[in-house]
Design a protein around this motif. Structure first.
Motif, short mmCIF file in Angstrom:
data_model
loop_
_atom_site.label_atom_id
_atom_site.label_comp_id
_atom_site.label_asym_id
_atom_site.label_seq_id
_atom_site.Cartn_x
_atom_site.Cartn_y
_atom_site.Cartn_z
N PRO A 59 0.81 -1.21 0.00
CA PRO A 59 0.00 0.00 0.00
C PRO A 59 0.85 1.27 0.00
CG PRO A 59 0.04 -0.97 2.18
CD PRO A 59 0.76 -1.92 1.26
N VAL A 60 0.24 2.35 -0.42
CA VAL A 60 0.86 3.67 -0.39
C VAL A 60 -0.09 4.59 0.36
CG1 VAL A 60 1.70 5.60 -1.78
CG2 VAL A 60 1.98 3.25 -2.62
N SER A 92 -1.50 9.39 -11.92
CA SER A 92 -1.15 9.82 -13.28
C SER A 92 0.27 9.41 -13.65
CB SER A 92 -1.34 11.33 -13.44
OG SER A 92 -0.37 12.03 -12.71
N ASN A 93 1.06 9.03 -12.64
CA ASN A 93 2.42 8.55 -12.89
C ASN A 93 2.53 7.04 -12.71
OD1 ASN A 93 4.53 10.83 -13.41
ND2 ASN A 93 3.05 11.68 -11.96
N GLY A 94 1.40 6.35 -12.81
CA GLY A 94 1.43 4.90 -12.91
C GLY A 94 1.19 4.09 -11.66
N VAL A 95 0.90 4.70 -10.52
CA VAL A 95 0.62 3.93 -9.31
C VAL A 95 -0.87 3.57 -9.33
CG1 VAL A 95 0.61 3.95 -6.78
CG2 VAL A 95 2.42 5.15 -8.04
N ALA A 96 -1.17 2.30 -9.10
CA ALA A 96 -2.57 1.84 -9.12
C ALA A 96 -3.36 2.52 -8.01
CB ALA A 96 -2.62 0.33 -8.96
N ILE A 102 -5.80 7.48 1.11
CA ILE A 102 -5.72 8.89 1.48
C ILE A 102 -6.14 9.04 2.94
CG2 ILE A 102 -6.69 11.18 1.06
CD1 ILE A 102 -7.00 10.33 -1.87
N VAL A 103 -5.30 9.74 3.72
CA VAL A 103 -5.58 9.97 5.13
C VAL A 103 -5.45 11.46 5.42
CG1 VAL A 103 -4.92 9.37 7.50
CG2 VAL A 103 -4.54 7.72 5.66
N GLU A 121 2.55 13.76 3.35
CA GLU A 121 3.54 12.70 3.51
C GLU A 121 3.11 11.50 2.69
OE1 GLU A 121 3.86 11.85 7.68
OE2 GLU A 121 4.75 13.80 8.13
N ILE A 122 4.05 10.92 1.98
CA ILE A 122 3.80 9.72 1.20
C ILE A 122 4.58 8.59 1.87
CG2 ILE A 122 3.95 8.60 -1.06
CD1 ILE A 122 4.28 11.49 -2.21
N ARG A 123 3.88 7.53 2.24
CA ARG A 123 4.52 6.38 2.88
C ARG A 123 4.30 5.14 2.01
NH1 ARG A 123 2.87 7.62 9.18
NH2 ARG A 123 3.79 9.71 9.15
N ILE A 124 5.39 4.64 1.49
CA ILE A 124 5.33 3.47 0.61
C ILE A 124 5.46 2.21 1.47
CG2 ILE A 124 6.44 2.27 -1.31
CD1 ILE A 124 7.51 5.05 -2.18
N GLY A 125 4.52 1.29 1.29
CA GLY A 125 4.55 0.05 2.06
C GLY A 125 3.98 0.21 3.46
N ALA A 126 3.23 1.27 3.68
CA ALA A 126 2.68 1.55 5.02
C ALA A 126 1.48 0.70 5.31
CB ALA A 126 2.31 3.02 5.12
#
Length: 126
Positions: A59-60, A92-96, A102-103, A121-126
Motif C-alpha cells: 500500500p501507499v 497519473s504517474n502509474g501507481v494503481a 488517502i488519510v 507525507e507519502i509512505r510506501i509500504g505503510a
C-alpha cells in the motif's frame, strides 16, 4: 521561510523503499499557505516517488496536513484536497489507485517551522 523539499536526500530514501525496511520511508512535499497545488520541484518529488512505488505491491499512504490557523473545517478540507492532489499525481504517474489510501489529518499544531505543517507525507509500504 520556505522549507526545501527532501529532494537532495530523495535518491537514498527511495532506494531504501525498495529494500522493504521495517518502517516505511516518509517522503514529504510542502505547500504554500491556503493552497493544494504543488510547485514544479514538489511535482518532481512525487513523480520520482511514483516510480519507486510502481515497483512494489504494498500500500501507499498519502497523509494530508494543514496548519492550525483559521477554521478547523476549512483546514480539514484543505488537508484532504492536498492529499487528493498528491494521490492523483501518483496515479497519473502509474501507481494503481487501489493501492493508495488517502488519510487527511486536518489541522496540526505548527511544527518547528510553520510551513512544515502544510505538507503531504507519502509512505510506501505503510
Amino acid at each position: 521561510m520556505r522549507r526545501r523539499h527532501l529532494f537532495p536526500a530523495l535518491p537514498a530514501v527511495l532506494a531504501a523503499a525498495c529494500t522493504a525496511p521495517a518502517t516505511p520511508p516518509v517522503i514529504a512535499v510542502f505547500f504554500t499557505e491556503d493552497s493544494a497545488q504543488l510547485d514544479t520541484e514538489a511535482q518532481e518529488v512525487v513523480r520520482r516517488t511514483a516510480a519507486v512505488a510502481r515497483g512494489g505491491t504494498g500500500p501507499v499512504q498519502v497523509l494530508g496536513f494543514a496548519g492550525p490557523a483559521g477554521a478547523v473545517a476549512y483546514n480539514r478540507a484543505l488537508s484532504e484536497a492536498r492529499a487528493q492532489h498528491v494521490a492523483d499525481l501518483l496515479v497519473s504517474n502509474g501507481v494503481a489507485r487501489d493501492r493508495i489510501r488517502i488519510v487527511p489529518r486536518g489541522p496540526v499544531p505548527f511544527e518547528a517551522v510553520p510551513t512544515e505543517s502544510r505538507r503531504v507525507e507519502i509512505r510506501i509500504g505503510a
